[in-house]
Enzyme design. Structure first.
Site, PDB file in Angstrom:
ATOM      1  N   ASN A  12      34.626  -1.487 -52.468  1.00  0.00           N
ATOM      2  CA  ASN A  12      35.131  -1.705 -51.492  1.00  0.00           C
ATOM      3  C   ASN A  12      35.048  -3.126 -50.290  1.00  0.00           C
ATOM      4  O   ASN A  12      34.251  -3.839 -50.290  1.00  0.00           O
ATOM      5  CB  ASN A  12      34.692  -0.430 -50.432  1.00  0.00           C
ATOM      6  CG  ASN A  12      35.253  -0.530 -48.875  1.00  0.00           C
ATOM      7  OD1 ASN A  12      35.990  -1.038 -48.709  1.00  0.00           O
ATOM      8  ND2 ASN A  12      33.906   0.271 -47.739  1.00  0.00           N
ATOM      9  N   TRP A  13      36.291  -3.617 -50.797  1.00  0.00           N
ATOM     10  CA  TRP A  13      36.609  -4.807 -50.827  1.00  0.00           C
ATOM     11  C   TRP A  13      36.822  -4.791 -48.903  1.00  0.00           C
ATOM     12  O   TRP A  13      36.745  -6.323 -48.245  1.00  0.00           O
ATOM     13  CB  TRP A  13      37.948  -5.079 -51.158  1.00  0.00           C
ATOM     14  CG  TRP A  13      37.272  -5.487 -52.766  1.00  0.00           C
ATOM     15  CD1 TRP A  13      35.763  -5.280 -53.448  1.00  0.00           C
ATOM     16  CD2 TRP A  13      37.897  -6.664 -53.134  1.00  0.00           C
ATOM     17  NE1 TRP A  13      36.273  -6.173 -54.683  1.00  0.00           N
ATOM     18  CE2 TRP A  13      37.418  -6.399 -54.711  1.00  0.00           C
ATOM     19  CE3 TRP A  13      39.342  -6.514 -53.745  1.00  0.00           C
ATOM     20  CZ2 TRP A  13      37.919  -6.396 -56.230  1.00  0.00           C
ATOM     21  CZ3 TRP A  13      39.926  -6.673 -54.716  1.00  0.00           C
ATOM     22  CH2 TRP A  13      39.121  -6.829 -56.091  1.00  0.00           C
ATOM     23  N   LYS A  14      37.211  -3.950 -48.185  1.00  0.00           N
ATOM     24  CA  LYS A  14      37.154  -4.189 -47.007  1.00  0.00           C
ATOM     25  C   LYS A  14      37.845  -5.620 -45.834  1.00  0.00           C
ATOM     26  O   LYS A  14      38.490  -5.378 -47.037  1.00  0.00           O
ATOM     27  CB  LYS A  14      35.362  -4.204 -45.718  1.00  0.00           C
ATOM     28  CG  LYS A  14      34.485  -3.971 -47.047  1.00  0.00           C
ATOM     29  CD  LYS A  14      32.785  -3.349 -45.682  1.00  0.00           C
ATOM     30  CE  LYS A  14      31.955  -2.808 -46.902  1.00  0.00           C
ATOM     31  NZ  LYS A  14      30.757  -2.169 -45.590  1.00  0.00           N
ATOM     32  N   HIS A  97      35.225   6.360 -43.614  1.00  0.00           N
ATOM     33  CA  HIS A  97      33.823   5.499 -43.961  1.00  0.00           C
ATOM     34  C   HIS A  97      33.095   4.827 -41.843  1.00  0.00           C
ATOM     35  O   HIS A  97      33.957   5.465 -40.945  1.00  0.00           O
ATOM     36  CB  HIS A  97      34.608   3.606 -43.997  1.00  0.00           C
ATOM     37  CG  HIS A  97      33.977   2.895 -44.244  1.00  0.00           C
ATOM     38  ND1 HIS A  97      32.731   2.619 -44.025  1.00  0.00           N
ATOM     39  CD2 HIS A  97      32.964   2.717 -45.770  1.00  0.00           C
ATOM     40  CE1 HIS A  97      32.066   1.405 -44.219  1.00  0.00           C
ATOM     41  NE2 HIS A  97      32.149   1.910 -45.825  1.00  0.00           N
ATOM     42  N   GLU A  99      32.590   2.307 -40.545  1.00  0.00           N
ATOM     43  CA  GLU A  99      33.330   1.579 -39.947  1.00  0.00           C
ATOM     44  C   GLU A  99      34.516   2.235 -39.056  1.00  0.00           C
ATOM     45  O   GLU A  99      34.385   1.407 -38.559  1.00  0.00           O
ATOM     46  CB  GLU A  99      33.618   0.153 -41.066  1.00  0.00           C
ATOM     47  CG  GLU A  99      32.002  -0.416 -41.244  1.00  0.00           C
ATOM     48  CD  GLU A  99      31.940  -1.175 -42.188  1.00  0.00           C
ATOM     49  OE1 GLU A  99      33.115  -2.083 -43.328  1.00  0.00           O
ATOM     50  OE2 GLU A  99      31.337  -1.686 -43.360  1.00  0.00           O
ATOM     51  N   GLU A 168      26.380   7.427 -47.184  1.00  0.00           N
ATOM     52  CA  GLU A 168      26.094   5.960 -47.125  1.00  0.00           C
ATOM     53  C   GLU A 168      25.541   6.056 -45.516  1.00  0.00           C
ATOM     54  O   GLU A 168      25.869   6.006 -44.552  1.00  0.00           O
ATOM     55  CB  GLU A 168      27.909   5.186 -46.574  1.00  0.00           C
ATOM     56  CG  GLU A 168      28.766   4.851 -48.043  1.00  0.00           C
ATOM     57  CD  GLU A 168      29.404   3.926 -47.399  1.00  0.00           C
ATOM     58  OE1 GLU A 168      29.646   2.745 -48.562  1.00  0.00           O
ATOM     59  OE2 GLU A 168      30.605   3.413 -46.581  1.00  0.00           O
ATOM     60  N   GLY A 174      25.652  -3.541 -45.149  1.00  0.00           N
ATOM     61  CA  GLY A 174      25.707  -4.586 -45.091  1.00  0.00           C
ATOM     62  C   GLY A 174      24.068  -5.316 -44.239  1.00  0.00           C
ATOM     63  O   GLY A 174      24.373  -6.179 -43.961  1.00  0.00           O
ATOM     64  N   SER A 214      23.881  -1.328 -49.228  1.00  0.00           N
ATOM     65  CA  SER A 214      23.328  -2.323 -49.346  1.00  0.00           C
ATOM     66  C   SER A 214      22.746  -2.156 -51.096  1.00  0.00           C
ATOM     67  O   SER A 214      21.984  -2.740 -51.528  1.00  0.00           O
ATOM     68  CB  SER A 214      21.818  -2.739 -48.998  1.00  0.00           C
ATOM     69  OG  SER A 214      22.316  -3.114 -47.820  1.00  0.00           O
ATOM     70  N   GLY A 236      29.671  -5.633 -49.749  1.00  0.00           N
ATOM     71  CA  GLY A 236      29.383  -7.192 -50.536  1.00  0.00           C
ATOM     72  C   GLY A 236      29.352  -7.216 -51.852  1.00  0.00           C
ATOM     73  O   GLY A 236      29.682  -7.879 -52.498  1.00  0.00           O
TER      74      GLY A 236
HETATM   75  P1  13P Z   1      27.140  -3.052 -48.411  1.00  0.00           P
HETATM   76  O1  13P Z   1      27.555  -2.577 -50.051  1.00  0.00           O
HETATM   77  O2  13P Z   1      28.263  -3.828 -47.987  1.00  0.00           O
HETATM   78  O3  13P Z   1      25.902  -2.476 -47.489  1.00  0.00           O
HETATM   79  O4  13P Z   1      28.204  -1.960 -47.518  1.00  0.00           O
HETATM   80  C1  13P Z   1      27.861  -0.410 -47.994  1.00  0.00           C
HETATM   81  C2  13P Z   1      29.851  -0.148 -47.826  1.00  0.00           C
HETATM   82  O5  13P Z   1      30.334   0.042 -47.105  1.00  0.00           O
HETATM   83  C3  13P Z   1      30.530   0.305 -48.918  1.00  0.00           C
HETATM   84  O6  13P Z   1      31.556   1.586 -48.637  1.00  0.00           O
END
Ligand code: 13P
Length: 264
Positions: A12-14, A97, A99, A168, A174, A214, A236
Site C-alpha cells: 500500500n503505497w499511500k 483502511h 487512515e 491492521e 507507521g 510495521s 513503508g
Molecule cells: P506500515 O507498514 O508503514 O506500518 O503501514 C501499514 C499499512 O497501513 C498498510 O496498509
C-alpha cells in the site's frame, strides 16, 4: 500461513511515488521476484494506477487502488468510482483502511456500501479492520474487530476469490511497533471466528487474512509462519524495491519449506 495456501503480499503505497516512480518500480520488480512467487498486489496513488497497470502487463503483479466512492457517477467532487478504477486498470481496492476511518471519518456502514459496489463492478476487495491503542488498553480489541467485521461484511455474499480481510492494529501502523507474531495470530484467529459467525465455517477457513502494521524484512517471515496469517499488507517497507522483494522472496522460501515438510 497454512500449508497449501499461497500467501498474498500487498504493497500500500499511500500518498507516495509519482507516476514515473511507480512505473520504474513495477517494471523492475519482476526481475527481483522468485520463480514461483506468492500473490503480489500493489496499490499506488490514483494518478499512477493506469501507468502502473500497463507496466505490470505480462507479469504476475496485480495493480489496485487505495480507496473509491460507492456511486458510479455523480456530483461527488474529488471522488473516484469503482468503474473508473476498473477503467484505469485496477483489479482490487483497499477499503476501510484506518487512515480513511480516522482522517476522513469513514464509518463501517460506508465501508460496507463501498465493498458492495466494488464487488459489483468486478474489483476484488481488501477490507481493513483493527483496534486503536486506547481500545486495546481498555480490553476492547476483540469486540472492536467483531463489530467492524460484522458491520462491514454482514450483507456481503461471501466469496474467498474476491474478498480479503486485513487486520491492521492502528497502533502498529507507521510506528515501527508491530504486533508480535503471537499477538497477531491471536487476533487473526479471532477474525476467523467472527467470519465463521457471519458466513459459516467453510468459507471462514478459506478467506485470506493479511496482517498489516510495521511489517519489515526482519519480522515478515515470523508473522507469516503463524497459521492464521495468510499474507501481509505493507506500507513503508513496500516503497523500497529491495525490502519489498526481500519480503516476497522470503515468503516464497517459507512456502517451499512448508510444502517439503508436509510432503507435498
Ligand atoms: P506500515 O507498514 O508503514 O506500518 O503501514 C501499514 C499499512 O497501513 C498498510 O496498509
Amino acid at each position: 500461513m497454512r500449508t497449501g495456501v499461497n500467501p498474498l503480499i500487498v504493497g500500500n503505497w499511500k500518498m507516495y511515488k509519482t507516476r514515473d516512480e511507480s512505473v520504474a518500480f513495477v517494471s523492475a520488480l519482476p526481475d527481483a521476484l522468485p520463480e514461483d512467487p506468492p500473490g503480489v498486489w500493489i496499490a499506488p496513488s490514483f494518478t499512477s494506477i493506469h501507468a502502473a497497470a500497463e507496466a505490470a502487463e505480462g507479469s504476475s503483479i496485480v495493480i489496485g487502488a487505495q480507496n473509491m466512492w460507492f456511486e458510479d457517477n455523480g456530483a461527488f467532487t474529488g471522488e473516484i468510482s469503482g468503474r473508473m478504477l476498473v477503467d484505469a486498470g485496477a483489479q482490487f481496492v483497499i477499503l476501510g483502511h484506518s487512515e480513511r476511518r480516522q482522517l476522513f471519518h469513514e464509518s463501517n456502514e460506508l465501508v460496507q456500501a463501498k465493498v458492495k459496489k466494488a464487488l459489483a463492478v468486478g474489483l476484488k476487495v481488501i477490507v481493513c479492520v483493527g483496534e486503536t491503542d486506547a481500545e486495546r488498553e481498555q480490553g476492547k480489541a476483540f469486540e472492536v474487530l467483531e463489530t467492524q467485521i460484522k458491520a462491514c461484511l454482514a450483507q456481503i455474499e461471501p466469496d474467498e476469490s474476491t474478498i480479503v480481510l486485513a487486520y491492521e492494529p492502528v497502533w502498529a501502523i507507521g510506528t515501527g511497533k508491530a504486533a508480535t507474531p503471537e499477538m497477531a495470530q491471536e487476533m487473526h484467529r479471532h477474525c476467523r471466528e467472527v467470519l465463521k459467525k457471519v458466513w459459516g465455517g467453510k468459507i471462514s477457513e478459506k478467506i485470506l487474512i493479511l496482517y498489516g502494521g510495521s511489517v519489515k524484512t526482519d519480522n515478515a517471515p515470523f508473522l507469516l509462519k503463524q497459521p492464521d496469517i495468510d499474507g501481509l499488507l505493507i506500507g513503508g517497507a513496500s516503497l523500497s524495491l529491495e525490502n519489498f522483494s526481500k519480503i516476497i522472496n522470503d515468503s516464497s522460501i517459507l512456502v517451499s519449506e512448508s510444502k517439503r515438510m508436509s510432503g507435498l
